[in-house]
Design an enzyme around this catalytic site. Structure first.
Site, PDB file in Angstrom:
ATOM      1  N   ARG A 149       0.813  -1.117  -0.074  1.00 14.81           N
ATOM      2  CA  ARG A 149       0.015   0.105   0.012  1.00 14.81           C
ATOM      3  C   ARG A 149       0.785   1.341  -0.002  1.00 14.81           C
ATOM      4  NH1 ARG A 149      -2.398  -3.504   3.972  1.00 14.81           N
ATOM      5  NH2 ARG A 149      -4.686  -4.156   3.532  1.00 14.81           N
ATOM      6  N   LYS A 173      -2.659  -2.146   7.936  1.00 22.91           N
ATOM      7  CA  LYS A 173      -3.756  -1.384   8.438  1.00 22.91           C
ATOM      8  C   LYS A 173      -3.993  -2.037   9.782  1.00 22.91           C
ATOM      9  CE  LYS A 173      -6.571  -0.201   4.390  1.00 22.91           C
ATOM     10  NZ  LYS A 173      -7.851  -0.183   3.720  1.00 22.91           N
ATOM     11  N   HIS A 242      -2.100   2.728  -6.088  1.00 31.11           N
ATOM     12  CA  HIS A 242      -3.343   1.688  -6.261  1.00 31.11           C
ATOM     13  C   HIS A 242      -3.197   0.806  -7.299  1.00 31.11           C
ATOM     14  CE1 HIS A 242      -6.458  -0.450  -4.645  1.00 31.11           C
ATOM     15  NE2 HIS A 242      -7.308  -0.189  -5.636  1.00 31.11           N
ATOM     16  N   ARG A 245      -0.393  -1.986  -6.869  1.00 25.91           N
ATOM     17  CA  ARG A 245      -0.817  -2.840  -5.806  1.00 25.91           C
ATOM     18  C   ARG A 245      -1.946  -3.896  -6.541  1.00 25.91           C
ATOM     19  NH1 ARG A 245      -1.603  -4.390  -0.314  1.00 25.91           N
ATOM     20  NH2 ARG A 245      -3.670  -4.629   0.355  1.00 25.91           N
ATOM     21  N   HIS A 268      -4.986  -8.832   3.928  1.00 24.97           N
ATOM     22  CA  HIS A 268      -6.549  -8.816   3.706  1.00 24.97           C
ATOM     23  C   HIS A 268      -6.905  -9.723   5.184  1.00 24.97           C
ATOM     24  CE1 HIS A 268      -7.180  -7.287  -0.315  1.00 24.97           C
ATOM     25  NE2 HIS A 268      -6.918  -6.351   0.453  1.00 24.97           N
ATOM     26  N   TYR A 277     -11.217  -7.188  -4.519  1.00 22.94           N
ATOM     27  CA  TYR A 277      -9.968  -6.438  -4.981  1.00 22.94           C
ATOM     28  C   TYR A 277      -9.192  -7.174  -6.304  1.00 22.94           C
ATOM     29  CZ  TYR A 277      -5.597  -3.750  -4.158  1.00 22.94           C
ATOM     30  OH  TYR A 277      -4.369  -2.920  -4.355  1.00 22.94           O
TER      31      TYR A 277
END
Length: 308
Positions: A149, A173, A242, A245, A268, A277
């Site tokens: 990211r 995250k 993005h 990725r 994820h 995604y």
């Protein structure tokens, strides 16, 4: 804003930052969405979170839709409201969660653009023209090599990379760490960047990627430099982090078909996120189906020779 609304909202955002360890950007998003709801409640003379009903929230969703918000944005709002009321229930500041059974309008599924493998190879193999482009190529190689990211790339420190082991440690995250493989091309560009970095960054600076001034490069600068790289190298589509990725995920999935592995690489928590995604083209799916399904596999030609 009345104190009855603002006090609990502020405490909730602090709870997300301190207890849940959400990133500042995520906390800002929650705060912005909930302040929007608070403003709508105030306009309707409602100054008590505990008195908000399901009917009120359905009217609120309708107002967001009339203002032009799409299904995805409204779903984000409802997610923030549901989480906020979970907090209020925990603190005994509400008796129920009015957002529990309310769903946002269905959002159309949009897949981000994917760069072609050959085009990416062409762009990443272009020789840099100056020291900052040495940095840029290293950043872009690393993003594509490991599926990073934007925030993960920008937060890398020099000691995040184990060049000998071919690994990079990133904080994703929710503050979750994961270790990812780094390809040989990315490692080669790293060996070119580190001597350049030594001439830019002061001794105490830990950041792997620094600006001309020697401090950690910003998200905005990375985005601008990638866009510039694509323009000067003749890319036929606008490049952004993005896309790199997503291209990493798509190319890995198309080659391996291993959704679980790609989920781990991307960081994820839920495989459903990976399914949205990434995407597979139909030909690949058809090939997997033909090879795997017991009622689809082609039979042995000898088996087709029935007793005639």
């Amino acid at each position: 804003m009345p104190d009855a609304l603002s006090r609990h909202l502020t405490a909730f955002v602090q709870h997300l930052a301190s207890e849940k360890r959400y990133s500042p950007r995520t906390c800002d998003n929650y705060q912005r969405d909930l302040f929007r709801l608070a403003a709508w409640l105030i306009a309707g003379n409602n100054t008590d979170w505990g008195s908000v009903s399901r009917h009120d929230l359905r009217r609120y969703i309708a107002s967001l839709s009339r203002q032009g918000l799409g299904g995805r944005s409204i779903a984000r709002h409802m997610s923030a409201i549901r989480r906020f009321y979970q907090y209020l229930l925990r603190e005994r500041l509400a008796t129920d969660n009015p957002a529990l059974d309310i769903r946002a309008p269905k959002a159309s599924r949009r897949l981000p653009a994917v760069a072609d493998v050959d085009q990416l190879n062409h762009l990443l193999e272009a020789e840099p023209d100056d020291p900052l482009e040495v940095r840029d190529r290293c950043m872009f190689e690393l993003m594509y090599s490991s599926g990073l990211r934007l925030a993960e790339l920008a937060s890398l420190d020099v000691n995040s990379i184990d060049a000998k082991g071919g690994e990079v440690r990133v904080i994703g995250k929710g503050g979750k760490a994961r270790v990812l493989p780094v390809g040989r091309k990315a490692l080669a560009t790293l060996s070119q960047w580190l001597p350049v970095r030594a001439g830019l960054a002061p001794e105490p600076e830990p950041a792997l990627f620094v600006s001309r001034r020697g401090d950690r490069i910003s998200h905005r600068s990375i985005q601008a430099r990638l866009r510039r790289w694509g323009i000067t190298r003749g890319a036929d589509q606008k490049l952004h982090p993005h896309m790199l990725r997503h291209s990493f995920a798509s190319h890995m999935l198309e080659s391996s078909g291993d959704l679980r592995a790609v989920q781990e690489l991307l960081g994820h928590a839920d495989i459903a996120t990976t399914q949205v995604y990434t995407h597979l083209d139909f030909q690949h799916l058809a090939r997997v189906y033909d090879q795997s399904h017991p009622r689809a596999r082609r039979s042995n030609p000898l088996d087709d020779e029935d007793t005639r």
